[in-house]
Design a protein around this motif. Sequence first.
Motif, PDB file in Angstrom:
ATOM      1  N   GLY A 207     -10.575  49.485  35.475  1.00  0.00           N
ATOM      2  CA  GLY A 207     -10.413  49.718  36.900  1.00  0.00           C
ATOM      3  C   GLY A 207      -9.548  48.706  37.616  1.00  0.00           C
ATOM      4  O   GLY A 207      -9.322  48.828  38.812  1.00  0.00           O
ATOM      5  N   GLU A 208      -9.062  47.697  36.896  1.00  0.00           N
ATOM      6  CA  GLU A 208      -8.078  46.764  37.425  1.00  0.00           C
ATOM      7  C   GLU A 208      -6.758  47.024  36.718  1.00  0.00           C
ATOM      8  O   GLU A 208      -6.735  47.274  35.509  1.00  0.00           O
ATOM      9  N   VAL A 209      -5.656  46.960  37.463  1.00  0.00           N
ATOM     10  CA  VAL A 209      -4.367  47.307  36.887  1.00  0.00           C
ATOM     11  C   VAL A 209      -4.090  46.492  35.627  1.00  0.00           C
ATOM     12  O   VAL A 209      -4.308  45.281  35.575  1.00  0.00           O
ATOM     13  N   HIS A 210      -3.603  47.183  34.595  1.00  0.00           N
ATOM     14  CA  HIS A 210      -3.326  46.542  33.321  1.00  0.00           C
ATOM     15  C   HIS A 210      -2.059  45.699  33.381  1.00  0.00           C
ATOM     16  O   HIS A 210      -2.003  44.602  32.823  1.00  0.00           O
ATOM     17  N   ASP A 211      -1.020  46.189  34.041  1.00  0.00           N
ATOM     18  CA  ASP A 211       0.268  45.504  34.081  1.00  0.00           C
ATOM     19  C   ASP A 211       0.138  44.125  34.730  1.00  0.00           C
ATOM     20  O   ASP A 211      -0.357  43.993  35.857  1.00  0.00           O
ATOM     21  N   GLU A 212       0.606  43.104  34.021  1.00  0.00           N
ATOM     22  CA  GLU A 212       0.405  41.740  34.486  1.00  0.00           C
ATOM     23  C   GLU A 212       1.159  41.445  35.785  1.00  0.00           C
ATOM     24  O   GLU A 212       0.656  40.723  36.647  1.00  0.00           O
ATOM     25  N   ASN A 213       2.368  41.963  35.918  1.00  0.00           N
ATOM     26  CA  ASN A 213       3.109  41.707  37.159  1.00  0.00           C
ATOM     27  C   ASN A 213       2.487  42.423  38.350  1.00  0.00           C
ATOM     28  O   ASN A 213       2.424  41.872  39.453  1.00  0.00           O
ATOM     29  N   ALA A 214       2.051  43.669  38.156  1.00  0.00           N
ATOM     30  CA  ALA A 214       1.381  44.375  39.253  1.00  0.00           C
ATOM     31  C   ALA A 214       0.117  43.630  39.667  1.00  0.00           C
ATOM     32  O   ALA A 214      -0.183  43.500  40.862  1.00  0.00           O
ATOM     33  N   HIS A 287       8.103  61.215  32.755  1.00  0.00           N
ATOM     34  CA  HIS A 287       8.009  59.755  32.596  1.00  0.00           C
ATOM     35  C   HIS A 287       6.841  59.453  31.675  1.00  0.00           C
ATOM     36  O   HIS A 287       5.961  60.302  31.449  1.00  0.00           O
ATOM     37  N   THR A 288       6.818  58.228  31.171  1.00  0.00           N
ATOM     38  CA  THR A 288       5.693  57.741  30.374  1.00  0.00           C
ATOM     39  C   THR A 288       5.139  56.477  31.007  1.00  0.00           C
ATOM     40  O   THR A 288       5.773  55.862  31.879  1.00  0.00           O
ATOM     41  N   GLY A 289       3.936  56.074  30.556  1.00  0.00           N
ATOM     42  CA  GLY A 289       3.324  54.836  31.000  1.00  0.00           C
ATOM     43  C   GLY A 289       2.797  54.053  29.817  1.00  0.00           C
ATOM     44  O   GLY A 289       2.305  54.643  28.842  1.00  0.00           O
ATOM     45  N   PHE A 290       2.851  52.724  29.901  1.00  0.00           N
ATOM     46  CA  PHE A 290       2.513  51.848  28.776  1.00  0.00           C
ATOM     47  C   PHE A 290       1.083  52.037  28.295  1.00  0.00           C
ATOM     48  O   PHE A 290       0.784  51.856  27.111  1.00  0.00           O
ATOM     49  N   THR A 291       0.170  52.376  29.171  1.00  0.00           N
ATOM     50  CA  THR A 291      -1.238  52.508  28.793  1.00  0.00           C
ATOM     51  C   THR A 291      -1.514  53.761  27.962  1.00  0.00           C
ATOM     52  O   THR A 291      -2.626  53.923  27.448  1.00  0.00           O
ATOM     53  N   GLY A 292      -0.521  54.646  27.833  1.00  0.00           N
ATOM     54  CA  GLY A 292      -0.700  55.863  27.048  1.00  0.00           C
ATOM     55  C   GLY A 292      -0.562  57.136  27.853  1.00  0.00           C
ATOM     56  O   GLY A 292      -0.951  58.204  27.408  1.00  0.00           O
ATOM     57  N   THR A 293       0.002  57.024  29.049  1.00  0.00           N
ATOM     58  CA  THR A 293       0.114  58.177  29.938  1.00  0.00           C
ATOM     59  C   THR A 293       1.498  58.805  29.832  1.00  0.00           C
ATOM     60  O   THR A 293       2.475  58.141  29.477  1.00  0.00           O
ATOM     61  N   THR A 311      -4.611  54.205  25.160  1.00  0.00           N
ATOM     62  CA  THR A 311      -4.176  53.745  23.847  1.00  0.00           C
ATOM     63  C   THR A 311      -4.088  52.228  23.731  1.00  0.00           C
ATOM     64  O   THR A 311      -3.815  51.716  22.649  1.00  0.00           O
ATOM     65  N   VAL A 312      -4.295  51.500  24.828  1.00  0.00           N
ATOM     66  CA  VAL A 312      -4.348  50.038  24.741  1.00  0.00           C
ATOM     67  C   VAL A 312      -5.801  49.541  24.716  1.00  0.00           C
ATOM     68  O   VAL A 312      -6.042  48.337  24.883  1.00  0.00           O
ATOM     69  N   HIS A 313      -6.746  50.430  24.517  1.00  0.00           N
ATOM     70  CA  HIS A 313      -8.153  50.049  24.410  1.00  0.00           C
ATOM     71  C   HIS A 313      -8.538  49.988  22.935  1.00  0.00           C
ATOM     72  O   HIS A 313      -8.434  50.992  22.239  1.00  0.00           O
ATOM     73  N   PRO A 314      -8.961  48.827  22.411  1.00  0.00           N
ATOM     74  CA  PRO A 314      -9.283  47.585  23.131  1.00  0.00           C
ATOM     75  C   PRO A 314      -8.121  46.611  23.259  1.00  0.00           C
ATOM     76  O   PRO A 314      -8.245  45.611  23.934  1.00  0.00           O
ATOM     77  N   ARG A 315      -6.963  46.890  22.584  1.00  0.00           N
ATOM     78  CA  ARG A 315      -5.809  46.023  22.743  1.00  0.00           C
ATOM     79  C   ARG A 315      -4.557  46.802  22.420  1.00  0.00           C
ATOM     80  O   ARG A 315      -4.603  47.839  21.756  1.00  0.00           O
ATOM     81  N   ARG A 316      -3.420  46.312  22.925  1.00  0.00           N
ATOM     82  CA  ARG A 316      -2.149  46.995  22.688  1.00  0.00           C
ATOM     83  C   ARG A 316      -1.821  46.990  21.206  1.00  0.00           C
ATOM     84  O   ARG A 316      -2.204  46.088  20.465  1.00  0.00           O
ATOM     85  N   ARG A 317      -1.085  47.999  20.808  1.00  0.00           N
ATOM     86  CA  ARG A 317      -0.711  48.168  19.407  1.00  0.00           C
ATOM     87  C   ARG A 317       0.696  48.758  19.356  1.00  0.00           C
ATOM     88  O   ARG A 317       1.247  49.134  20.383  1.00  0.00           O
ATOM     89  N   PRO A 318       1.306  48.856  18.186  1.00  0.00           N
ATOM     90  CA  PRO A 318       2.662  49.412  18.114  1.00  0.00           C
ATOM     91  C   PRO A 318       2.732  50.806  18.742  1.00  0.00           C
ATOM     92  O   PRO A 318       1.828  51.631  18.588  1.00  0.00           O
ATOM     93  N   LEU A 319       3.820  51.051  19.455  1.00  0.00           N
ATOM     94  CA  LEU A 319       3.997  52.310  20.164  1.00  0.00           C
ATOM     95  C   LEU A 319       4.024  53.482  19.194  1.00  0.00           C
ATOM     96  O   LEU A 319       4.714  53.452  18.181  1.00  0.00           O
ATOM     97  N   ASP A 320       3.275  54.529  19.527  1.00  0.00           N
ATOM     98  CA  ASP A 320       3.265  55.765  18.753  1.00  0.00           C
ATOM     99  C   ASP A 320       3.407  56.933  19.722  1.00  0.00           C
ATOM    100  O   ASP A 320       2.474  57.265  20.454  1.00  0.00           O
TER     101      ASP A 320
END
Length: 353
Positions: A207-214, A287-293, A311-320
């Motif tokens: 529930g908190e934004v994943h992107d570090e800059n945001a 468009h796509t989003g880093f979290t898997g959207t 797709t970043v739960h529980p941590r980021r992994r190589p893009l698929d």
Amino acid sequence: MIAVEEAAGWAVRYAAAYENAGGAGDRDESAAADFGVELPPEQRVPMTTATPFDLASLTKLFTTVAAVQQLERGALDLDRPVARYAPECTAAARHGLTVRHLLTHTSGLRPELPLYELPDVPARLRALRTEAPSGEVGAYVYSDLNMLLLQQVLERVTGRRLDRLIRDGITRPLGMTATGFGPRPDAAATEDQRRPWAKADRGMLRGEVHDENAWALGGVAGHAGLFSTARDLAVLCRTLLCGGTYGTARILGPRHVDLMLAPPGLGFAVDKPWFMGELAGGGAAGHTGFTGTSLVLDPATDTFLILLANTVHPRRRPLDNGPRVRAATTLARAVAAGPPRAQGLSDGSAPGH
């Protein structure tokens, strides 16, 4: 009409990510890299079609619509300098960057800037406003900084924050009550965000934004920060496919919708097989989003596809991109097979869970 809407997997499955293979017990190293410490079954949260997701870069589409609304009203001009609207963006002024450069990712700005490393919001905004292009202006380089600068332009021109612009101009008139900036404690979890795999140490995020800059900019940013559901996004898709109207609501006129969706697109990517599969080739935009959207509109067949995954739960992994391509190709073939023609496919899921 939504032809298919399905949910699968878990909105929250893990308590933490494994730090290394040694924390995996009897799991092998590759498994440890992908998975984490599972919650007891009674503490997991199942996915539903109403689960909100961190949209990540799908936020850019809302920022784009907000900007094109200002184009339609005459408050912005695509080919006027950014400095005309936001003179504090001094690097954009020196290099002659225009609103079109920002919306088409041709500003020459690098993909991202580590704003999260700076001590406070004023310092982060100064860094953004003084960041000069590192590449050729006019050449395509996808960059989060374009939408962050566009946010600066929009807020200066309208005197309103981006969250209010999106709420008043898009989500409220369309009845998209599940869409907004965080926090959203009911959202699907994203990452156990820790160094070295992430850029900040924040722990398990939900529930908190994943992107570090945001996050470093307070959670409201032009490139990331929105949360939404598949059904809410379906309303936006149908609105754009109908030329900017939905029921009695109108957020744009057809000509300005075409500005966004027609090649090469403004804010929207057009005909990209790497995530659109067989929907690409006839003017599909999305468009796509880093979290898997991801989101794809196909004006030629009046169809849309929404895929939301944590797709970043529980941590980021190589893009698929395999799930995105397979879903888009399935929809393309279903439409080609018709009738009846599928007019919408939305899916809130967690592939592989």
